[in-house]
Design a protein around this motif. Structure first.
Motif, PDB file in Angstrom:
ATOM      1  N   ASP A   1     -13.412   5.554   8.920  1.00 18.40           N
ATOM      2  CA  ASP A   1     -12.764   6.732   8.362  1.00 18.40           C
ATOM      3  C   ASP A   1     -11.819   6.285   7.248  1.00 18.40           C
ATOM      4  O   ASP A   1     -11.221   5.208   7.312  1.00 18.40           O
ATOM      5  CB  ASP A   1     -11.976   7.446   9.468  1.00 18.40           C
ATOM      6  CG  ASP A   1     -11.277   8.702   8.995  1.00 18.40           C
ATOM      7  OD1 ASP A   1     -11.783   9.362   8.065  1.00 18.40           O
ATOM      8  OD2 ASP A   1     -10.218   9.031   9.553  1.00 18.40           O
ATOM      9  N   MET A   2     -11.680   7.113   6.239  1.00 12.53           N
ATOM     10  CA  MET A   2     -10.843   6.757   5.094  1.00 12.53           C
ATOM     11  C   MET A   2      -9.353   6.920   5.383  1.00 12.53           C
ATOM     12  O   MET A   2      -8.539   6.105   4.971  1.00 12.53           O
ATOM     13  CB  MET A   2     -11.247   7.642   3.905  1.00 12.53           C
ATOM     14  CG  MET A   2     -10.522   7.359   2.634  1.00 12.53           C
ATOM     15  SD  MET A   2     -10.541   5.658   2.027  1.00 12.53           S
ATOM     16  CE  MET A   2     -12.081   5.026   2.511  1.00 12.53           C
ATOM     17  N   MET A   3      -8.995   7.969   6.105  1.00 10.86           N
ATOM     18  CA  MET A   3      -7.586   8.260   6.327  1.00 10.86           C
ATOM     19  C   MET A   3      -7.212   7.957   7.775  1.00 10.86           C
ATOM     20  O   MET A   3      -7.549   8.717   8.676  1.00 10.86           O
ATOM     21  CB  MET A   3      -7.294   9.735   6.010  1.00 10.86           C
ATOM     22  CG  MET A   3      -7.720  10.160   4.612  1.00 10.86           C
ATOM     23  SD  MET A   3      -6.959   9.217   3.288  1.00 10.86           S
ATOM     24  CE  MET A   3      -5.342   9.924   3.298  1.00 10.86           C
ATOM     25  N   LEU A   4      -6.527   6.833   7.973  1.00 10.24           N
ATOM     26  CA  LEU A   4      -6.082   6.433   9.304  1.00 10.24           C
ATOM     27  C   LEU A   4      -4.560   6.523   9.353  1.00 10.24           C
ATOM     28  O   LEU A   4      -3.898   6.416   8.317  1.00 10.24           O
ATOM     29  CB  LEU A   4      -6.550   5.010   9.611  1.00 10.24           C
ATOM     30  CG  LEU A   4      -8.070   4.829   9.662  1.00 10.24           C
ATOM     31  CD1 LEU A   4      -8.430   3.352   9.684  1.00 10.24           C
ATOM     32  CD2 LEU A   4      -8.657   5.554  10.857  1.00 10.24           C
ATOM     33  N   PRO A   5      -3.985   6.690  10.528  1.00  9.48           N
ATOM     34  CA  PRO A   5      -2.530   6.880  10.604  1.00  9.48           C
ATOM     35  C   PRO A   5      -1.718   5.652  10.211  1.00  9.48           C
ATOM     36  O   PRO A   5      -0.602   5.777   9.706  1.00  9.48           O
ATOM     37  CB  PRO A   5      -2.290   7.245  12.070  1.00  9.48           C
ATOM     38  CG  PRO A   5      -3.471   6.730  12.806  1.00  9.48           C
ATOM     39  CD  PRO A   5      -4.617   6.780  11.842  1.00  9.48           C
ATOM     40  N   ASP A   6      -2.281   4.470  10.396  1.00 13.85           N
ATOM     41  CA  ASP A   6      -1.507   3.257  10.136  1.00 13.85           C
ATOM     42  C   ASP A   6      -1.909   2.513   8.863  1.00 13.85           C
ATOM     43  O   ASP A   6      -1.204   1.605   8.433  1.00 13.85           O
ATOM     44  CB  ASP A   6      -1.545   2.312  11.342  1.00 13.85           C
ATOM     45  CG  ASP A   6      -2.953   1.981  11.805  1.00 13.85           C
ATOM     46  OD1 ASP A   6      -3.901   2.702  11.443  1.00 13.85           O
ATOM     47  OD2 ASP A   6      -3.108   1.004  12.558  1.00 13.85           O
ATOM     48  N   LEU A   7      -3.030   2.888   8.240  1.00 15.43           N
ATOM     49  CA  LEU A   7      -3.492   2.195   7.039  1.00 15.43           C
ATOM     50  C   LEU A   7      -4.652   2.977   6.444  1.00 15.43           C
ATOM     51  O   LEU A   7      -5.492   3.494   7.179  1.00 15.43           O
ATOM     52  CB  LEU A   7      -3.960   0.781   7.411  1.00 15.43           C
ATOM     53  CG  LEU A   7      -4.204  -0.226   6.310  1.00 15.43           C
ATOM     54  CD1 LEU A   7      -2.908  -0.532   5.553  1.00 15.43           C
ATOM     55  CD2 LEU A   7      -4.768  -1.516   6.895  1.00 15.43           C
ATOM     56  N   ASN A   8      -4.711   3.061   5.116  1.00 21.16           N
ATOM     57  CA  ASN A   8      -5.863   3.697   4.482  1.00 21.16           C
ATOM     58  C   ASN A   8      -7.103   2.839   4.676  1.00 21.16           C
ATOM     59  O   ASN A   8      -7.013   1.603   4.703  1.00 21.16           O
ATOM     60  CB  ASN A   8      -5.619   3.878   2.973  1.00 21.16           C
ATOM     61  CG  ASN A   8      -4.687   5.012   2.676  1.00 21.16           C
ATOM     62  OD1 ASN A   8      -4.726   6.040   3.349  1.00 21.16           O
ATOM     63  ND2 ASN A   8      -3.846   4.858   1.680  1.00 21.16           N
ATOM     64  N   GLY A   9      -8.236   3.498   4.787  1.00 21.96           N
ATOM     65  CA  GLY A   9      -9.496   2.780   4.962  1.00 21.96           C
ATOM     66  C   GLY A   9      -9.765   1.787   3.852  1.00 21.96           C
ATOM     67  O   GLY A   9     -10.247   0.681   4.098  1.00 21.96           O
ATOM     68  N   TYR A  10      -9.438   2.144   2.601  1.00 21.18           N
ATOM     69  CA  TYR A  10      -9.720   1.222   1.501  1.00 21.18           C
ATOM     70  C   TYR A  10      -8.826  -0.010   1.536  1.00 21.18           C
ATOM     71  O   TYR A  10      -9.187  -1.057   1.013  1.00 21.18           O
ATOM     72  CB  TYR A  10      -9.684   1.913   0.132  1.00 21.18           C
ATOM     73  CG  TYR A  10      -8.416   2.663  -0.194  1.00 21.18           C
ATOM     74  CD1 TYR A  10      -7.274   2.001  -0.623  1.00 21.18           C
ATOM     75  CD2 TYR A  10      -8.383   4.050  -0.099  1.00 21.18           C
ATOM     76  CE1 TYR A  10      -6.122   2.694  -0.934  1.00 21.18           C
ATOM     77  CE2 TYR A  10      -7.234   4.753  -0.417  1.00 21.18           C
ATOM     78  CZ  TYR A  10      -6.108   4.077  -0.832  1.00 21.18           C
ATOM     79  OH  TYR A  10      -4.967   4.767  -1.141  1.00 21.18           O
ATOM     80  N   ASP A  11      -7.645   0.099   2.176  1.00 24.06           N
ATOM     81  CA  ASP A  11      -6.808  -1.086   2.346  1.00 24.06           C
ATOM     82  C   ASP A  11      -7.271  -1.931   3.533  1.00 24.06           C
ATOM     83  O   ASP A  11      -7.047  -3.142   3.574  1.00 24.06           O
ATOM     84  CB  ASP A  11      -5.343  -0.688   2.535  1.00 24.06           C
ATOM     85  CG  ASP A  11      -4.714  -0.200   1.244  1.00 24.06           C
ATOM     86  OD1 ASP A  11      -5.106  -0.680   0.168  1.00 24.06           O
ATOM     87  OD2 ASP A  11      -3.833   0.674   1.311  1.00 24.06           O
ATOM     88  N   LEU A  12      -7.917  -1.286   4.499  1.00 27.50           N
ATOM     89  CA  LEU A  12      -8.446  -1.994   5.665  1.00 27.50           C
ATOM     90  C   LEU A  12      -9.767  -2.700   5.354  1.00 27.50           C
ATOM     91  O   LEU A  12     -10.078  -3.727   5.967  1.00 27.50           O
ATOM     92  CB  LEU A  12      -8.632  -0.993   6.815  1.00 27.50           C
ATOM     93  CG  LEU A  12      -9.157  -1.522   8.139  1.00 27.50           C
ATOM     94  CD1 LEU A  12      -8.250  -2.617   8.696  1.00 27.50           C
ATOM     95  CD2 LEU A  12      -9.282  -0.377   9.147  1.00 27.50           C
ATOM     96  N   LEU A  13     -10.509  -2.193   4.407  1.00 24.67           N
ATOM     97  CA  LEU A  13     -11.835  -2.737   4.088  1.00 24.67           C
ATOM     98  C   LEU A  13     -11.855  -4.256   3.868  1.00 24.67           C
ATOM     99  O   LEU A  13     -12.661  -4.948   4.496  1.00 24.67           O
ATOM    100  CB  LEU A  13     -12.408  -2.049   2.850  1.00 24.67           C
ATOM    101  CG  LEU A  13     -13.255  -0.814   3.109  1.00 24.67           C
ATOM    102  CD1 LEU A  13     -13.443  -0.020   1.823  1.00 24.67           C
ATOM    103  CD2 LEU A  13     -14.586  -1.211   3.694  1.00 24.67           C
TER     104      LEU A  13
END
Length: 137
Positions: free
Chosen positions: A67-79
């Motif tokens: 998912d793109m919008m997570l409560p603790d980090l954006n998906g694109y930063d997690l990628l």
């Protein structure tokens, strides 16, 4: 020819979306005639996803649906972190309601193999196995 069991990690913070995806994967297992079976693990946050992937007895996932919008980090930063943990052999698919071309480009440049638009339908989930890398031909 049977494809076999495909382990999927779904990273989704919305409880209703997790329930819907669980039902869609279960329905897909029933419709795929044993050719493809999905074994799904859910994570509700970026931290939970990373902990799952770093666990000593981590399942070998073939697909990560992020998912793109997570409560603790954006998906694109997690990628990039997920890509570093799993390498290139795992398909990382980003799912989002947001469809701006810049977002799609950003996700692909940070390691996504595909960008899927929510809500995912039953046929999209049923055939998501096509993204698995290195399937026997």
């Amino acid at each position: 020819r049977p494809v076999g069991t495909i382990n999927v990690l779904v990273v989704e913070d919305d409880e209703m979306q997790r329930l819907v995806l669980d039902k869609l994967f279960t329905a897909a297992n029933g419709k795929n005639d044993g050719i493809v079976t999905f074994d799904v693990t859910f994570a509700a946050t970026a931290a939970e996803a990373v902990a799952t992937l770093e666990a000593p007895k981590c399942v070998q996932f073939s697909i990560i649906l992020l998912d793109m919008m997570l409560p603790d980090l954006n998906g694109y930063d997690l990628l990039p972190k997920i890509r570093a943990l799993v390498g290139e052999s795992v398909a990382i698919l980003v799912a989002s309601l947001h469809t701006q071309i810049e977002l799609v480009q950003l996700c692909v440049s940070r390691g996504a193999d595909a960008f899927l638009v929510k809500p995912l339908g039953s046929d999209e989930v049923r055939h998501i196995w096509q993204f698995v890398k290195g399937l026997p031909s």
